[in-house]
Design an enzyme around this catalytic site. Sequence first.
Site, PDB file in Angstrom:
ATOM      1  N   SER A 315       0.805  -1.214   0.000  1.00  5.51           N
ATOM      2  CA  SER A 315       0.000   0.000   0.000  1.00  5.51           C
ATOM      3  C   SER A 315       0.843   1.270   0.000  1.00  5.51           C
ATOM      4  O   SER A 315       1.448   1.610  -1.000  1.00  5.51           O
ATOM      5  CB  SER A 315      -0.965  -0.031   1.180  1.00  5.51           C
ATOM      6  OG  SER A 315      -2.007   0.875   0.964  1.00  5.51           O
ATOM      7  N   GLU A 326       9.827   5.408 -10.476  1.00  2.00           N
ATOM      8  CA  GLU A 326       9.383   6.014 -11.727  1.00  2.00           C
ATOM      9  C   GLU A 326       9.594   7.527 -11.802  1.00  2.00           C
ATOM     10  O   GLU A 326       9.661   8.081 -12.897  1.00  2.00           O
ATOM     11  CB  GLU A 326       7.903   5.686 -11.958  1.00  2.00           C
ATOM     12  CG  GLU A 326       7.650   4.198 -12.150  1.00  2.00           C
ATOM     13  CD  GLU A 326       6.197   3.851 -12.414  1.00  2.00           C
ATOM     14  OE1 GLU A 326       5.882   2.650 -12.516  1.00  2.00           O
ATOM     15  OE2 GLU A 326       5.367   4.780 -12.515  1.00  2.00           O
ATOM     16  N   LYS A 340      -1.115  -3.962  -3.502  1.00  2.00           N
ATOM     17  CA  LYS A 340      -2.366  -3.366  -3.013  1.00  2.00           C
ATOM     18  C   LYS A 340      -2.571  -2.046  -3.736  1.00  2.00           C
ATOM     19  O   LYS A 340      -1.887  -1.077  -3.479  1.00  2.00           O
ATOM     20  CB  LYS A 340      -2.275  -3.148  -1.500  1.00  2.00           C
ATOM     21  CG  LYS A 340      -3.406  -2.299  -0.923  1.00  2.00           C
ATOM     22  CD  LYS A 340      -4.737  -3.014  -1.022  1.00  2.00           C
ATOM     23  CE  LYS A 340      -5.831  -2.213  -0.333  1.00  2.00           C
ATOM     24  NZ  LYS A 340      -6.192  -0.989  -1.046  1.00  2.00           N
TER      25      LYS A 340
END
Length: 485
Positions: A315, A326, A340
Amino acid sequence: MEDNNETEETTNKNSHIRMKKFTFVMLIFLLVFSTAGITLIALGLGDEKAVNVVVPERKNFTKLYQAYDELEKKYFEDLNQDELVNGAINGMLNALEDPYSDYMTKEEASQFSESISSSFQGIGAEIQELNGNIVVVSPIKGSPAEKAGIRPKDKIIMVDEENIQGMSANEAVLLIRGKKGTKVALQIQRGEKEELIDVTITRDEIPINTVYAEMLENGVAKIQITSFSSHTDKDLEAALKEMEDKGMKSLIIDVRQNPGGLLDQAINISNLFVPKGKLLFQVAYKDGSKEEFPASGGQKIDVPTVMLIDRGSASASEILAAAFKESANIQLVGEKSFGKGTVQTTKDFKDGSNIKYTMAKWLTPNGNWIHEKGIEPDFAVALPAYAELSYIDPDKEFKKDSVANEVKSAKEMLKVLGFDPGTVDTHYDEKTVEAVKEFQQTVKLEPNGILQGESTAALMEKIREKILKDDPQVKKAIELLTKGK
């Protein structure tokens, strides 16, 4: 593992974002509980205004009312109206077949609130309900659950001889938690093995310390974040300052077995590393619209950084990992994360109960949905095989001629630590007795050759210490950070 994922929330003038953890902290899980989820709650904007509320007729609920009326008139015992209403709401949430949507009674909601306070009493693990099973998201660092060998993805089948399959994570939390010093007996299924593992754990006070810093070799600082609580960002800033004062040249951020926590903390920490304007994550709604969360300005950490992740990173940890990978070009080392990727919202009721349900997806900066897939590390590095050895119950006695699967685990542990237990099998033979005696002497215990109590605890602790010392994931991160130096 008795936390049903911590709430993850961030607050500003007009909105309140909560990220609810499912994913035994255990959850944390403290069975964070587990798993962690993200919750967004829209608050009213502007001045409050009095309005006339007209409740439309709900013809689709006619059958529900008829069923209630029938029971109220003809059921052979008096009905508890509150229990029936709670059951109806719980049934609706269960019918969604979504492990991240559930109903919490007043008692369950109170237990949940405890899990995001400064401490609570239990075994210290995050859990979630998944396909009818109670699954560990991650044990909390230093907790009884971690010391007992509880691992991410373990299924808890029995609690004190009660089968909990089919229970909600909230119901399981109420059984697993308890007062400090009391014991709880669990039966665990690991992987696809049919044989269950018996684990007896003594409950303890579980402090929510979330940041652990240490200086390694060659100016490499390692900072572990075990969950995201209300003070994690400030504690991290203090830890970074401490490491800078000690000559930090590069940095390892470790979110292994971190099941999540408060979303605003993950955002604040991401902002320390991600350049201004680059995305941290996105939220995709049912109508096809998307909301982007870009990095803000301010001071940035500019030393070379690597992040460690594993299957217990869930999460909010995955939001941080995706932002690092990224948007900040920070390499990830370890194992694929938990996976998640949905967003939850909550509705509180006047009696203290509430419902939580999935209302959106969260996406990585590049628009990837990692739900049930996880985030792949740039460098896949597994822990050594002995890190997967089964737990040995200290309450059980193993001596000459004992035969048990735990004996095999004990022999494997002794061999890893440099003792010769003979053939690694389930038979506690004379060679095993001698190996145990040698081990007991090294840890200053009575060398009686019997594995029980302190001897068993010491054996498992030495294995845990060796895992930390030999940690190949940390070694790979150091290699990347010091390459060419």
